[in-house]
Design an enzyme around this catalytic site. Structure first.
Site, PDB file in Angstrom:
ATOM      1  N   ILE A  96      44.233  79.982  17.705  1.00  0.00           N
ATOM      2  CA  ILE A  96      44.981  80.595  18.402  1.00  0.00           C
ATOM      3  C   ILE A  96      44.528  81.675  19.373  1.00  0.00           C
ATOM      4  O   ILE A  96      43.804  82.649  18.842  1.00  0.00           O
ATOM      5  CB  ILE A  96      46.229  81.088  17.790  1.00  0.00           C
ATOM      6  N   GLU A  97      44.516  81.621  20.518  1.00  0.00           N
ATOM      7  CA  GLU A  97      44.095  82.500  21.545  1.00  0.00           C
ATOM      8  C   GLU A  97      45.017  83.440  22.044  1.00  0.00           C
ATOM      9  O   GLU A  97      46.115  82.697  22.572  1.00  0.00           O
ATOM     10  CB  GLU A  97      43.175  81.749  22.729  1.00  0.00           C
ATOM     11  N   ILE A  98      45.050  84.709  22.068  1.00  0.00           N
ATOM     12  CA  ILE A  98      46.094  85.477  22.603  1.00  0.00           C
ATOM     13  C   ILE A  98      45.276  86.218  23.566  1.00  0.00           C
ATOM     14  O   ILE A  98      44.372  86.879  23.270  1.00  0.00           O
ATOM     15  CB  ILE A  98      46.742  86.465  21.543  1.00  0.00           C
ATOM     16  N   SER A 143      40.601  88.271  25.362  1.00  0.00           N
ATOM     17  CA  SER A 143      41.265  87.596  24.475  1.00  0.00           C
ATOM     18  C   SER A 143      40.955  87.896  22.998  1.00  0.00           C
ATOM     19  O   SER A 143      39.858  88.365  22.914  1.00  0.00           O
ATOM     20  CB  SER A 143      40.953  85.948  24.530  1.00  0.00           C
TER      21      SER A 143
END
Length: 129
Positions: A123-125, A112
């Site tokens: 916001i974690e992608i 992440s």
């Protein structure tokens, strides 16, 4: 009993900045739809999910007990490799706060990066590791 998430609601201070982030930076599609009472509403569509948009002070009923901007901590699974996500964020001049780091997702290990949207939501992608 529960199969999957259909949508969630995001409350923002600044509709234009929020729309710019979720469309330009994250690549979601902005759509308009009619709510149950006929009001025109907006949402960000991605995959089979969406994020409904509420403007602070003009939320739609029913709503969360305390809908405030900046209270979300959201993890999204990327449709492209995380390296491409990071390159895109750099091209959009959007800072990464942390990562890539290893985390545990709903179905197993993920890699992440973390960033903040204009309302300071985290916001974690991620990508499967």
């Amino acid at each position: 009993m529960i199969d999957h998430l259909d949508h969630l609601v995001l409350t923002t201070h600044d509709g234009a900045a929020c729309i710019d982030f979720y469309t330009r930076v994250l690549g979601m599609r902005l759509e308009e739809f009619r709510g149950g009472n006929g009001d025109v509403r907006q949402a960000f569509r991605f995959g089979a999910q969406k994020i409904n948009l509420h403007l602070r002070g003009k939320e739609f009923e029913p709503k969360a007990h305390l809908p405030v901007p900046g209270a979300l901590d959201l993890c999204l699974i990327a449709s492209v490799p995380l390296a491409q996500v990071m390159q895109h964020l750099q091209q959009q001049q959007w800072p990464i706060l942390e990562g890539p780091v290893m985390r545990t997702g709903a179905t197993g290990p993920i890699r992440s990066v973390y960033l903040r949207d204009p309302d300071l939501n985290l916001i974690e992608i991620s990508e499967p590791a």
